[in-house]
Design a protein around this motif. Structure first.
Motif, PDB file in Angstrom:
ATOM      1  N   ARG A  64       0.893  -1.225   0.040  1.00 11.47           N
ATOM      2  CA  ARG A  64      -0.054   0.091   0.145  1.00 11.47           C
ATOM      3  C   ARG A  64       0.952   1.153  -0.103  1.00 11.47           C
ATOM      4  O   ARG A  64       1.860   1.428   0.537  1.00 11.47           O
ATOM      5  CB  ARG A  64      -0.932  -0.123   1.104  1.00 11.47           C
ATOM      6  CG  ARG A  64      -2.175  -1.107   1.356  1.00 11.47           C
ATOM      7  CD  ARG A  64      -2.875  -0.987   2.129  1.00 11.47           C
ATOM      8  NE  ARG A  64      -4.008  -1.852   2.221  1.00 11.47           N
ATOM      9  CZ  ARG A  64      -5.214  -1.522   2.902  1.00 11.47           C
ATOM     10  NH1 ARG A  64      -5.446  -0.482   3.534  1.00 11.47           N
ATOM     11  NH2 ARG A  64      -6.086  -2.700   3.035  1.00 11.47           N
ATOM     12  N   LEU A  65       0.612   2.176  -0.828  1.00 12.41           N
ATOM     13  CA  LEU A  65       1.327   3.401  -1.096  1.00 12.41           C
ATOM     14  C   LEU A  65       0.062   4.693  -0.456  1.00 12.41           C
ATOM     15  O   LEU A  65      -0.813   4.433  -0.651  1.00 12.41           O
ATOM     16  CB  LEU A  65       1.621   3.725  -2.135  1.00 12.41           C
ATOM     17  CG  LEU A  65       2.858   2.801  -2.672  1.00 12.41           C
ATOM     18  CD1 LEU A  65       3.323   3.053  -4.141  1.00 12.41           C
ATOM     19  CD2 LEU A  65       4.181   3.418  -1.690  1.00 12.41           C
ATOM     20  N   LEU A  66       0.629   5.725  -0.026  1.00 15.65           N
ATOM     21  CA  LEU A  66      -0.202   6.764   0.281  1.00 15.65           C
ATOM     22  C   LEU A  66      -0.399   7.330  -0.887  1.00 15.65           C
ATOM     23  O   LEU A  66       0.077   7.444  -2.079  1.00 15.65           O
ATOM     24  CB  LEU A  66       0.478   7.860   1.149  1.00 15.65           C
ATOM     25  CG  LEU A  66       0.869   7.170   2.479  1.00 15.65           C
ATOM     26  CD1 LEU A  66       1.802   8.339   3.548  1.00 15.65           C
ATOM     27  CD2 LEU A  66      -0.336   7.039   3.499  1.00 15.65           C
ATOM     28  N   PRO A  67      -1.531   8.295  -1.099  1.00 15.21           N
ATOM     29  CA  PRO A  67      -1.617   9.128  -2.371  1.00 15.21           C
ATOM     30  C   PRO A  67      -0.381   9.912  -2.693  1.00 15.21           C
ATOM     31  O   PRO A  67       0.103  10.492  -1.461  1.00 15.21           O
ATOM     32  CB  PRO A  67      -2.987  10.107  -1.899  1.00 15.21           C
ATOM     33  CG  PRO A  67      -3.651   9.364  -0.987  1.00 15.21           C
ATOM     34  CD  PRO A  67      -2.713   8.599  -0.148  1.00 15.21           C
ATOM     35  N   ILE A  75      -9.562  19.035  -5.825  1.00 16.30           N
ATOM     36  CA  ILE A  75      -9.517  18.169  -6.687  1.00 16.30           C
ATOM     37  C   ILE A  75     -10.737  18.319  -7.828  1.00 16.30           C
ATOM     38  O   ILE A  75     -11.470  18.471  -7.434  1.00 16.30           O
ATOM     39  CB  ILE A  75      -9.705  16.747  -5.833  1.00 16.30           C
ATOM     40  CG1 ILE A  75      -8.983  16.496  -4.862  1.00 16.30           C
ATOM     41  CG2 ILE A  75      -9.957  15.563  -6.984  1.00 16.30           C
ATOM     42  CD1 ILE A  75      -9.229  15.428  -3.799  1.00 16.30           C
ATOM     43  N   ILE A  76     -10.174  18.730  -8.900  1.00 15.46           N
ATOM     44  CA  ILE A  76     -10.895  19.105 -10.046  1.00 15.46           C
ATOM     45  C   ILE A  76     -11.263  18.210 -11.041  1.00 15.46           C
ATOM     46  O   ILE A  76     -10.216  17.206 -11.410  1.00 15.46           O
ATOM     47  CB  ILE A  76     -10.212  20.359 -10.665  1.00 15.46           C
ATOM     48  CG1 ILE A  76      -9.988  21.516  -9.735  1.00 15.46           C
ATOM     49  CG2 ILE A  76     -11.111  21.130 -11.837  1.00 15.46           C
ATOM     50  CD1 ILE A  76      -9.071  22.688 -10.207  1.00 15.46           C
ATOM     51  N   THR A 105     -11.495  13.818   1.459  1.00 11.49           N
ATOM     52  CA  THR A 105     -11.766  12.711   2.112  1.00 11.49           C
ATOM     53  C   THR A 105     -11.961  11.283   1.057  1.00 11.49           C
ATOM     54  O   THR A 105     -12.135  10.334   1.745  1.00 11.49           O
ATOM     55  CB  THR A 105     -13.159  12.647   3.159  1.00 11.49           C
ATOM     56  OG1 THR A 105     -14.094  13.411   2.289  1.00 11.49           O
ATOM     57  CG2 THR A 105     -12.835  13.548   4.167  1.00 11.49           C
ATOM     58  N   ALA A 106     -11.964  11.783  -0.156  1.00 13.33           N
ATOM     59  CA  ALA A 106     -12.249  10.656  -0.988  1.00 13.33           C
ATOM     60  C   ALA A 106     -10.989  10.139  -1.311  1.00 13.33           C
ATOM     61  O   ALA A 106     -10.963   8.825  -2.034  1.00 13.33           O
ATOM     62  CB  ALA A 106     -12.862  11.149  -2.343  1.00 13.33           C
ATOM     63  N   SER A 177     -17.794  11.938  -4.301  1.00 15.35           N
ATOM     64  CA  SER A 177     -17.178  12.153  -3.170  1.00 15.35           C
ATOM     65  C   SER A 177     -17.365  11.367  -1.824  1.00 15.35           C
ATOM     66  O   SER A 177     -16.901  11.501  -0.917  1.00 15.35           O
ATOM     67  CB  SER A 177     -17.539  13.526  -2.798  1.00 15.35           C
ATOM     68  OG  SER A 177     -16.858  14.589  -3.617  1.00 15.35           O
ATOM     69  N   PHE A 178     -17.906  10.152  -2.209  1.00 20.98           N
ATOM     70  CA  PHE A 178     -17.948   9.171  -1.087  1.00 20.98           C
ATOM     71  C   PHE A 178     -16.409   8.853  -0.682  1.00 20.98           C
ATOM     72  O   PHE A 178     -15.694   8.891  -1.595  1.00 20.98           O
ATOM     73  CB  PHE A 178     -18.612   7.849  -1.716  1.00 20.98           C
ATOM     74  CG  PHE A 178     -20.087   8.126  -1.677  1.00 20.98           C
ATOM     75  CD1 PHE A 178     -20.804   7.566  -0.590  1.00 20.98           C
ATOM     76  CD2 PHE A 178     -20.710   8.308  -2.770  1.00 20.98           C
ATOM     77  CE1 PHE A 178     -22.273   7.705  -0.590  1.00 20.98           C
ATOM     78  CE2 PHE A 178     -22.242   8.705  -3.020  1.00 20.98           C
ATOM     79  CZ  PHE A 178     -22.936   8.108  -1.759  1.00 20.98           C
TER      80      PHE A 178
END
Length: 283
Positions: A64-67, A75-76, A105-106, A177-178
């Motif tokens: 796993r990597l972070l964003p 975030i467009i 949060t997405a 945006s969930f």
């Protein structure tokens, strides 16, 4: 050099050079861990001037990597930006970019789970090339626009279609945006690594099947046009992300429709960047 962000043994986030199956923490090359602001300000040239990692400085890439960007201010997202995708949805070809957004949060990274919400039964996939802005941009011309690009990453614009189209007014923002609906990664290919993103292949593998497969040459509005258009409206900041649109092949357009279910695995593959992998689980 492509870069990623990971959690070290002490629980801190760090940036690293990314080489597919292995990473090298940048702190090992510079003696101090750069902040995100410092990394973006340095640009691709600063990264290219780092020493070449030695064999002992490489370590296996975590599952796993972070964003690769932490907490972007914006975030467009651009809707219906592939001509064939607009046609498959029965929509008119846009005369100017269709713009919406997602909340932070997405965001999730490579290897993290997409949580299918209890309140949606029609969660769809959308592979996208994502632009990472490197410098503050306002009223930028198309000729200047690429000077403001730090690099690119793979993105997945997960979408709850029953919220996007089945709610009063069409709830694009909520549908997109969930939590966990914006996977990005595994790395950023800098503008030096990927100097021309005008014709790169974008694929989405759903389990073992390729369900989306096109190139950015099919964009209705190309990257310079998008940056110029957006900068007339809002100030783009370092670290802002622009999802540039998805190719044809989305689940909602299939007969019968195909929506994500628990245990599905989504892989967004983009030439010159890598593959972003996210399994699906029930919330």
């Amino acid at each position: 050099m492509p870069i990623c962000r990971f959690t070290d043994a002490d629980g801190n986030s760090q940036f690293a050079i990314y080489d597919g199956s292995r990473i090298c923490p940048i702190a090992l090359l510079t003696k101090t861990a750069p902040t995100q602001a410092e990394l973006l300000a340095g640009g691709a040239t600063w990264l290219a001037e780092l020493p070449t990692p030695s064999d002992s400085q490489w370590q296996p890439a975590p599952d796993r990597l972070l964003p690769p960007i932490d907490a972007p201010e914006k975030i467009i997202c651009i809707g219906l930006n592939y001509r064939d995708h607009a046609i498959e949805t029965g929509s008119e070809i846009p005369s100017e970019p269709i713009v919406f957004s997602k909340f932070n949060t997405a965001l999730v990274g490579h290897g993290e789970e997409i949580r299918l919400p209890r309140v949606s039964e029609q969660v769809d996939y959308e592979a996208e090339l994502v632009v990472v802005i490197g410098k503050t941009a306002k009223h930028v011309s198309t000729d200047e626009a690429m000077n403001y690009v730090y690099g690119y990453t793979c993105g997945h614009d997960v979408s709850a279609r029953d919220w996007q189209k089945g709610r009063p007014g069409g709830q694009w923002l909520l549908a997109k945006s969930f939590d966990t609906f914006a996977p990005v990664g595994p790395c950023i290919a800098t503008s030096q690594e990927l100097p021309d993103a005008s014709d790169v292949r974008v694929k989405l593998h759903l389990n073992d099947e390729v369900v989306q497969n096109s190139t950015t040459a099919q964009l209705i509005f190309n990257i310079p046009e998008l940056i110029s258009h957006l900068s007339k409206i809002m100030t783009l900041k370092p670290g802002d992300l622009i999802f540039t649109g998805t190719p044809p092949g989305v689940g909602a357009a299939k007969t019968p429709p195909v929506f994500l279910k628990p245990n599905d695995v989504c892989k967004v593959e983009i030439d010159g960047i890598g593959t972003l992998v996210n399994p699906c689980v029930a919330e």
